[in-house]
Design an enzyme around this catalytic site. Structure first.
Site, PDB file in Angstrom:
ATOM      1  N   CYS A 282       0.842  -1.265   0.116  1.00 34.06           N
ATOM      2  CA  CYS A 282      -0.043   0.035   0.073  1.00 34.06           C
ATOM      3  C   CYS A 282       0.890   1.417  -0.020  1.00 34.06           C
ATOM      4  O   CYS A 282       1.592   1.449   0.982  1.00 34.06           O
ATOM      5  CB  CYS A 282      -0.826  -0.062   1.212  1.00 34.06           C
TER       6      CYS A 282
ATOM      7  N   CYS B 151     -20.712   1.602 -21.881  1.00 36.13           N
ATOM      8  CA  CYS B 151     -21.935   1.073 -21.665  1.00 36.13           C
ATOM      9  C   CYS B 151     -22.026  -0.142 -22.342  1.00 36.13           C
ATOM     10  O   CYS B 151     -21.759  -0.175 -23.427  1.00 36.13           O
ATOM     11  CB  CYS B 151     -22.954   1.989 -22.070  1.00 36.13           C
TER      12      CYS B 151
ATOM     13  N   CYS C 145     -25.345  -0.313 -24.487  1.00 37.74           N
ATOM     14  CA  CYS C 145     -25.532   0.882 -25.376  1.00 37.74           C
ATOM     15  C   CYS C 145     -25.360   0.562 -27.062  1.00 37.74           C
ATOM     16  O   CYS C 145     -26.323   0.990 -27.722  1.00 37.74           O
ATOM     17  CB  CYS C 145     -24.591   2.046 -25.125  1.00 37.74           C
TER      18      CYS C 145
END
Length: 537
Positions: free
Chosen positions: A107, A448, A451
């Site tokens: 991290c 999308c 779409c």
């Protein structure tokens, strides 16, 4: 067999002797010049040696400094106790106060916090704090991490007699020290002498100072309450005026005084309100940040949650920003506590890109000045040169509410002869809202999944209704274009804008078959002709 002629030997010998004589002549000449100019050459040599020695000393000093810093950090890191599955519970139960850092080796924010945490541990030990500073590699010891409710990285938890509470302070070493001291000791340090003030100043760079004739009474009680509730500043009470001047040189001679001291360009801020807990905390919340705050991974949450909702963001690389800093600080002083100025390294993709993408400028490598009014969820862009005067005017416009919001738009396309009109942010008014015909609009995005199928159906619908002179088919890419009258968050979305009422578009379902879509459009056109419509089909 061919013998070499004597003349050849003679020539070779003569040539060799000539070279030797030339060499000795050069050496002799060089030695003569060295003798004649000995003092001058020696002086030059000494200068070179002196410069060389100075450079070596500087390098050695730098190396010594780095070594010293490394030793201090190494020592501080050893002070922090490393926990494991076996001993984490025992350590927390056996110590009254434990500040635990839950981290993961991979991290980046954990790596950034670790040296600050270690430095804070070292400072707290020197101050005689009763707290135990500990860390747990949650990746290596998931069982202990789960038991201690460590779910993200980095996580800081304070355990008081085994009971945990969330850490709510800052993330520099000094901020960690202040938070710990206030949670494990008294919230206010009272100072009565000049020497105490000088010693306090050696250890603290950010603090809130209050001057009172006596450490009692209504004003001091409110000061103490504010100190108890605040998590970011060390509060110090002082009675002696000379001691107070050490901490706040321009202190007012009145008995009750409060000032904020920060380690930055604008070091001193005097409070001019009444001594009430809420008002003191309000003053600190609006004045705690530097004039220009550099956004980092560690302070991002504090910056985003600032009560100053109007924020000007300057995106530039570190070198470019150096030239802008001083003029920006002067601008920030004029709009202090009204508009927050934030600098972001444009090369830091994690911090800069999410903001720049909102303006379609994620690939920019030039200085960008933008603004947000988080109270109204509006964004703005400085489209003129980022000079100090233009930035000041931009900031004042943000404060006064006179800036025009910025909406993304692709370049205006050529729609000549197209069966489906491509709408962008700049043409939404003209092609949709001001169009005298009915408009059937497809709102889509490149990412999308469904779409593409809807787009193919819309293309077929446009061909089907091509002979109708009362409807226009259009589409807009919502990922790259915005308009205040287009508020869509679900894709694909199909909208029918009646010619008689463009302010109330009708949502058409995209889930039906092509035949269903064609029927719905026919019904809408018929309803529009008859002067009535429906909310959704």
């Amino acid at each position: 067999m061919i013998l070499r002629k004597p003349t050849s030997r003679f020539i070779l010998l003569a040539f060799t002797l000539l070279l030797l004589f030339g060499f000795f002549a050069i050496v002799y000449s060089s030695e003569s010049n060295a003798v004649e100019n000995g003092d001058e050459d020696l002086e030059g040599l000494e200068e070179l040696l002196a410069l060389d020695e100075e450079e070596e000393n500087q390098q050695q000093d730098g190396a010594n400094l780095r070594t010293s810093e490394a030793k201090v950090l190494s020592k501080a890191q050893r002070i922090v106790l490393e926990l494991s599955n076996d001993k984490s519970e025992r350590v927390i139960e056996q110590n009254e106060y434990v500040l635990l850092l839950g981290y993961a080796p991979w991290c980046a924010r954990s790596a950034e916090l670790m040296p600050h945490f270690a430095e804070a541990a070292n400072s707290l030990r020197e101050l005689g704090s009763p707290i135990l500073m500990a860390k747990l590699d949650a990746d290596r010891y998931p069982k202990a991490a789960s038991a201690l409710q460590i779910k993200g990285f980095p996580t800081l938890l304070l355990f008081v007699n085994g009971t945990s509470q969330a850490y709510t302070g800052g993330f520099t070493a000094e901020e960690i020290v202040i938070w710990v001291q206030k949670k494990t000791g008294v919230p206010v340090i009272n100072i009565s002498s000049l020497n105490e003030a000088k010693e306090f100043l050696k250890k603290h760079h950010m603090f809130v100072v209050g001057r009172f004739e006596k450490f009692e009474g209504p004003a001091y009680e409110e000061f103490f309450k504010a100190a108890s509730d605040d998590n970011e500043f060390q509060f110090v009470g002082v009675s002696d005026i000379e001691a107070a001047k050490v901490l706040f040189p321009d202190i007012k001679p009145s008995n009750n005084f409060l000032g904020l001291v920060k380690d930055e360009e604008e070091r001193y801020s005097a409070y001019e309100g009444g001594f009430e807990r809420e008002k003191i905390l309000h003053f600190l919340e609006h004045n705690k940040f530097p004039l220009v705050t550099k956004l980092t991974e560690m302070n991002s949450i504090r910056v985003y949650s600032s009560p100053v909702k109007r924020q000007v963001l300057i995106f530039a690389d570190d070198e470019e920003f150096k030239d802008l800093l001083e003029p920006l600080q002067n601008v920030a002083k004029k709009l202090k506590s009204k508009v927050m100025f934030i600098s972001i390294d444009i090369a830091n993709e994690n911090l800069a890109k999410p903001f720049l993408s909102l303006f379609g400028l994620e690939e920019s490598d030039r200085i960008v000045v933008a603004a947000f009014d988080n109270g109204m969820s509006s964004k703005f862009l400085l489209e003129s040169d980022p000079t100090p005067s233009n930035i000041e005017e931009f900031g004042r416009g943000l404060h006064d509410g006179t800036l025009s919001p910025y909406f993304r738009s692709q370049p205006i396309p050529n729609n000549e002869g197209a069966s489906i009109q491509v709408v962008v942010g700049r043409t939404f008014d003209e092609l949709v809202l001001k169009n005298p015909k009915n408009v059937f609009l497809e709102v889509h995005t490149p990412w999308c999944i469904t779409c593409e199928a809807t787009s193919k159906n819309v293309e077929k619908l446009a061909k089907h209704f091509k002979d109708f002179d009362n409807i226009v088919f259009a589409r807009i890419d919502a990922s790259a274009n915005e308009h205040p009258k287009l508020q869509v968050d679900d894709y694909p979305t199909l909208l029918f804008y009646p010619a008689s009422d463009k302010s109330n578009p009708i949502k058409v379902s995209s889930k039906g078959s092509l035949k269903d879509l064609a029927k719905n459009i026919s019904k809408l056109l018929k309803s529009e002709e008859q002067g009535s419509g429906k909310d959704e089909l």
